[in-house]
Scaffold this motif. Structure first.
Motif, PDB file in Angstrom:
ATOM      1  N   ILE A  97     -39.727  -5.286 -70.372  1.00 31.57           N
ATOM      2  CA  ILE A  97     -40.054  -5.908 -69.098  1.00 31.57           C
ATOM      3  C   ILE A  97     -41.261  -6.817 -69.227  1.00 31.57           C
ATOM      4  CG2 ILE A  97     -40.907  -5.439 -66.763  1.00 31.57           C
ATOM      5  CD1 ILE A  97     -39.133  -2.970 -66.737  1.00 31.57           C
ATOM      6  N   ILE A  98     -42.247  -6.386 -70.018  1.00 29.61           N
ATOM      7  CA  ILE A  98     -43.449  -7.204 -70.230  1.00 29.61           C
ATOM      8  C   ILE A  98     -43.073  -8.556 -70.825  1.00 29.61           C
ATOM      9  CG2 ILE A  98     -45.549  -7.407 -71.627  1.00 29.61           C
ATOM     10  CD1 ILE A  98     -45.936  -4.398 -71.239  1.00 29.61           C
ATOM     11  N   ASP A  99     -42.047  -8.552 -71.695  1.00 24.76           N
ATOM     12  CA  ASP A  99     -41.630  -9.791 -72.335  1.00 24.76           C
ATOM     13  C   ASP A  99     -41.116 -10.827 -71.343  1.00 24.76           C
ATOM     14  OD1 ASP A  99     -42.345  -9.090 -74.834  1.00 24.76           O
ATOM     15  OD2 ASP A  99     -40.356  -8.631 -75.581  1.00 24.76           O
ATOM     16  N   LEU A 100     -40.663 -10.356 -70.167  1.00 27.78           N
ATOM     17  CA  LEU A 100     -40.144 -11.289 -69.168  1.00 27.78           C
ATOM     18  C   LEU A 100     -41.212 -12.263 -68.708  1.00 27.78           C
ATOM     19  CD1 LEU A 100     -37.975  -8.895 -66.976  1.00 27.78           C
ATOM     20  CD2 LEU A 100     -37.182 -10.474 -68.735  1.00 27.78           C
ATOM     21  N   HIS A 101     -42.482 -11.893 -68.822  1.00 28.87           N
ATOM     22  CA  HIS A 101     -43.556 -12.766 -68.373  1.00 28.87           C
ATOM     23  C   HIS A 101     -43.712 -13.997 -69.253  1.00 28.87           C
ATOM     24  CE1 HIS A 101     -44.775  -9.957 -65.326  1.00 28.87           C
ATOM     25  NE2 HIS A 101     -44.900  -8.985 -66.212  1.00 28.87           N
ATOM     26  N   HIS A 102     -43.066 -13.974 -70.424  1.00 29.21           N
ATOM     27  CA  HIS A 102     -43.154 -15.123 -71.312  1.00 29.21           C
ATOM     28  C   HIS A 102     -42.080 -16.163 -71.004  1.00 29.21           C
ATOM     29  CE1 HIS A 102     -46.186 -13.198 -73.789  1.00 29.21           C
ATOM     30  NE2 HIS A 102     -45.443 -12.108 -73.825  1.00 29.21           N
ATOM     31  N   ILE A 103     -41.132 -15.815 -70.112  1.00 31.02           N
ATOM     32  CA  ILE A 103     -40.092 -16.759 -69.739  1.00 31.02           C
ATOM     33  C   ILE A 103     -40.701 -17.811 -68.824  1.00 31.02           C
ATOM     34  CG2 ILE A 103     -37.876 -17.044 -68.552  1.00 31.02           C
ATOM     35  CD1 ILE A 103     -37.232 -14.167 -69.293  1.00 31.02           C
ATOM     36  N   PRO A 104     -40.563 -19.095 -69.135  1.00 33.64           N
ATOM     37  CA  PRO A 104     -41.176 -20.132 -68.288  1.00 33.64           C
ATOM     38  C   PRO A 104     -40.572 -20.138 -66.896  1.00 33.64           C
ATOM     39  CG  PRO A 104     -39.657 -21.108 -69.889  1.00 33.64           C
ATOM     40  CD  PRO A 104     -39.819 -19.655 -70.277  1.00 33.64           C
ATOM     41  N   ALA A 105     -41.400 -20.488 -65.908  1.00 32.77           N
ATOM     42  CA  ALA A 105     -40.926 -20.523 -64.531  1.00 32.77           C
ATOM     43  C   ALA A 105     -39.891 -21.632 -64.352  1.00 32.77           C
ATOM     44  CB  ALA A 105     -42.099 -20.767 -63.589  1.00 32.77           C
ATOM     45  N   LEU A 106     -38.927 -21.397 -63.467  1.00 28.73           N
ATOM     46  CA  LEU A 106     -37.910 -22.395 -63.201  1.00 28.73           C
ATOM     47  C   LEU A 106     -38.536 -23.589 -62.501  1.00 28.73           C
ATOM     48  CD1 LEU A 106     -34.993 -20.124 -61.906  1.00 28.73           C
ATOM     49  CD2 LEU A 106     -35.198 -21.190 -64.153  1.00 28.73           C
ATOM     50  N   THR A 107     -38.121 -24.775 -62.884  1.00 26.96           N
ATOM     51  CA  THR A 107     -38.637 -25.983 -62.257  1.00 26.96           C
ATOM     52  C   THR A 107     -37.567 -26.567 -61.331  1.00 26.96           C
ATOM     53  OG1 THR A 107     -37.883 -27.278 -64.156  1.00 26.96           O
ATOM     54  CG2 THR A 107     -40.156 -26.518 -64.186  1.00 26.96           C
ATOM     55  N   THR A 108     -38.008 -27.298 -60.338  1.00 24.86           N
ATOM     56  CA  THR A 108     -37.083 -27.914 -59.397  1.00 24.86           C
ATOM     57  C   THR A 108     -36.400 -29.093 -60.064  1.00 24.86           C
ATOM     58  OG1 THR A 108     -38.510 -27.280 -57.554  1.00 24.86           O
ATOM     59  CG2 THR A 108     -36.853 -28.981 -57.129  1.00 24.86           C
ATOM     60  N   TYR A 109     -35.067 -29.051 -60.112  1.00 28.61           N
ATOM     61  CA  TYR A 109     -34.328 -30.158 -60.712  1.00 28.61           C
ATOM     62  C   TYR A 109     -34.330 -31.340 -59.770  1.00 28.61           C
ATOM     63  CZ  TYR A 109     -30.536 -33.035 -62.449  1.00 28.61           C
ATOM     64  OH  TYR A 109     -29.797 -34.101 -62.896  1.00 28.61           O
ATOM     65  N   GLU A 110     -34.581 -32.517 -60.312  1.00 29.18           N
ATOM     66  CA  GLU A 110     -34.658 -33.719 -59.497  1.00 29.18           C
ATOM     67  C   GLU A 110     -33.734 -34.784 -60.047  1.00 29.18           C
ATOM     68  OE1 GLU A 110     -38.016 -36.831 -57.740  1.00 29.18           O
ATOM     69  OE2 GLU A 110     -38.500 -35.525 -59.441  1.00 29.18           O
ATOM     70  N   LEU A 111     -32.834 -35.272 -59.197  1.00 36.99           N
ATOM     71  CA  LEU A 111     -31.990 -36.382 -59.605  1.00 36.99           C
ATOM     72  C   LEU A 111     -32.850 -37.618 -59.838  1.00 36.99           C
ATOM     73  CD1 LEU A 111     -29.060 -35.964 -57.035  1.00 36.99           C
ATOM     74  CD2 LEU A 111     -28.949 -35.527 -59.496  1.00 36.99           C
ATOM     75  N   PRO A 112     -32.574 -38.399 -60.864  1.00 36.71           N
ATOM     76  CA  PRO A 112     -33.383 -39.595 -61.099  1.00 36.71           C
ATOM     77  C   PRO A 112     -33.163 -40.625 -59.998  1.00 36.71           C
ATOM     78  CG  PRO A 112     -31.474 -39.552 -62.565  1.00 36.71           C
ATOM     79  CD  PRO A 112     -31.508 -38.221 -61.876  1.00 36.71           C
ATOM     80  N   PRO A 113     -34.232 -41.309 -59.577  1.00 36.97           N
ATOM     81  CA  PRO A 113     -34.083 -42.333 -58.531  1.00 36.97           C
ATOM     82  C   PRO A 113     -33.383 -43.570 -59.072  1.00 36.97           C
ATOM     83  CG  PRO A 113     -36.311 -42.353 -59.387  1.00 36.97           C
ATOM     84  CD  PRO A 113     -35.616 -41.191 -60.043  1.00 36.97           C
ATOM     85  N   SER A 114     -32.799 -44.330 -58.191  1.00 37.39           N
ATOM     86  CA  SER A 114     -32.148 -45.577 -58.589  1.00 37.39           C
ATOM     87  C   SER A 114     -33.203 -46.623 -58.918  1.00 37.39           C
ATOM     88  CB  SER A 114     -31.245 -46.087 -57.459  1.00 37.39           C
ATOM     89  OG  SER A 114     -32.028 -46.485 -56.344  1.00 37.39           O
ATOM     90  N   ASN A 115     -32.798 -47.632 -59.663  1.00 36.27           N
ATOM     91  CA  ASN A 115     -33.722 -48.722 -59.979  1.00 36.27           C
ATOM     92  C   ASN A 115     -34.154 -49.448 -58.710  1.00 36.27           C
ATOM     93  OD1 ASN A 115     -33.691 -48.263 -62.757  1.00 36.27           O
ATOM     94  ND2 ASN A 115     -31.868 -49.538 -63.057  1.00 36.27           N
ATOM     95  N   ASP A 116     -33.230 -49.584 -57.758  1.00 35.85           N
ATOM     96  CA  ASP A 116     -33.577 -50.246 -56.495  1.00 35.85           C
ATOM     97  C   ASP A 116     -34.665 -49.481 -55.757  1.00 35.85           C
ATOM     98  OD1 ASP A 116     -31.753 -52.245 -56.918  1.00 35.85           O
ATOM     99  OD2 ASP A 116     -30.179 -51.350 -55.680  1.00 35.85           O
ATOM    100  N   ALA A 117     -34.542 -48.133 -55.747  1.00 33.76           N
ATOM    101  CA  ALA A 117     -35.543 -47.311 -55.062  1.00 33.76           C
ATOM    102  C   ALA A 117     -36.904 -47.443 -55.743  1.00 33.76           C
ATOM    103  CB  ALA A 117     -35.103 -45.848 -55.030  1.00 33.76           C
TER     104      ALA A 117
END
Length: 250
Positions: free
Chosen positions: A27-47
């Motif tokens: 269980i202690i080893d679970l603390h080494h798992i990196p936190a999940l990051t929010t996935y972000e769609l890439p913006p368009s070139n126009d944006a």
């Protein structure tokens, strides 16, 4: 189920952990798992070309916030990765690209953020001469479905103060730059933000340039032909009444 059917720590080691490591150490080893990051769609070139804050990376946002926060006192920007509780409030009538990009900046202002968004209720808006076009329920739903938001506060106060900040355990309030000099911004709300600034609890978000002209939006908002929201049942009733009148006249 009798006690013999319950797996002990030793059973866990034999069945699921052939290396004979204890359950606690696993269980202690679970603390080494990196936190999940929010996935972000890439913006368009126009944006990226039209909207000034779209291309800001999380590193850009954090560097900007760090400079401002540290300017108020050396070392104020947290150097660890603890989760910071950041608050943004507004009417959000209607949620637009500028709002979404401000919430994005608030979410990325620190490496780990729990973003709380307060939605000002209809009654308070009307009391301050700001009648929403969409109901409070709908405005809360719009915010709830924004990918950056972790918590919606439906009973947000019109004016924040130190007691609110303490009670909600808020580390920082995110405020768009230029709000304090905007003549259209509610003066009572600004007084509350000023109080929070004195506590050193305000962080800036950069204003997005390139949005639909404020004058066009202002004309739409102030249009006498634009009516406040009505419940769907009220709208349906009005449609039925109109149809009945039309049939009678025929």
């Amino acid at each position: 189920m009798d006690s013999s059917s319950v797996l002990s720590d030793e059973d866990y080691d034999v069945i699921s952990n052939p290396g004979q490591r204890s359950l606690e150490s696993s269980i202690i080893d679970l603390h080494h798992i990196p936190a999940l990051t929010t996935y972000e769609l890439p913006p368009s070139n126009d944006a990226k070309e039209q909207l000034s804050t779209v291309a800001l990376s999380p590193a850009d946002i954090q560097a900007y916030v760090r400079n401002v926060v540290d300017a108020s006192g050396p070392g104020r920007y947290p150097r660890d990765n603890r989760t910071m509780r950041v608050y943004v409030d507004g009417v959000f009538d209607v949620l637009n690209a500028g709002h979404a990009l401000q919430l994005r900046q608030a979410k990325f202002s620190f490496p780990s953020v729990h973003l709380i968004v307060g939605v000002l209720p209809d009654g308070q808006c009307r009391a301050h001469n700001s009648t929403p076009r969409f109901s409070h329920t709908e405005r809360c739903e719009l915010i709830r479905h924004c990918r950056w938001v972790d918590e919606v506060l439906p009973d947000a106060p019109w004016t924040v103060n130190d007691r609110f900040i303490i009670d909600k355990r808020i580390d920082y309030l995110a405020l768009e730059e230029g709000s304090s000099v905007n003549p259209e911004f509610d003066k009572e709300r600004l007084k509350g933000y000023d109080e929070v600034k004195k506590l050193g609890r305000v962080l800036p978000t950069r204003r997005t340039l390139g949005l639909t002209d404020d004058q066009v939006l202002g004309a739409y908002t102030r249009s006498e032909e634009t009516i406040p929201f009505r419940k769907s049942s009220e709208t349906v009733s009005r449609v039925i009444e109109s149809e009945d009148l039309a049939e009678t006249s025929e």
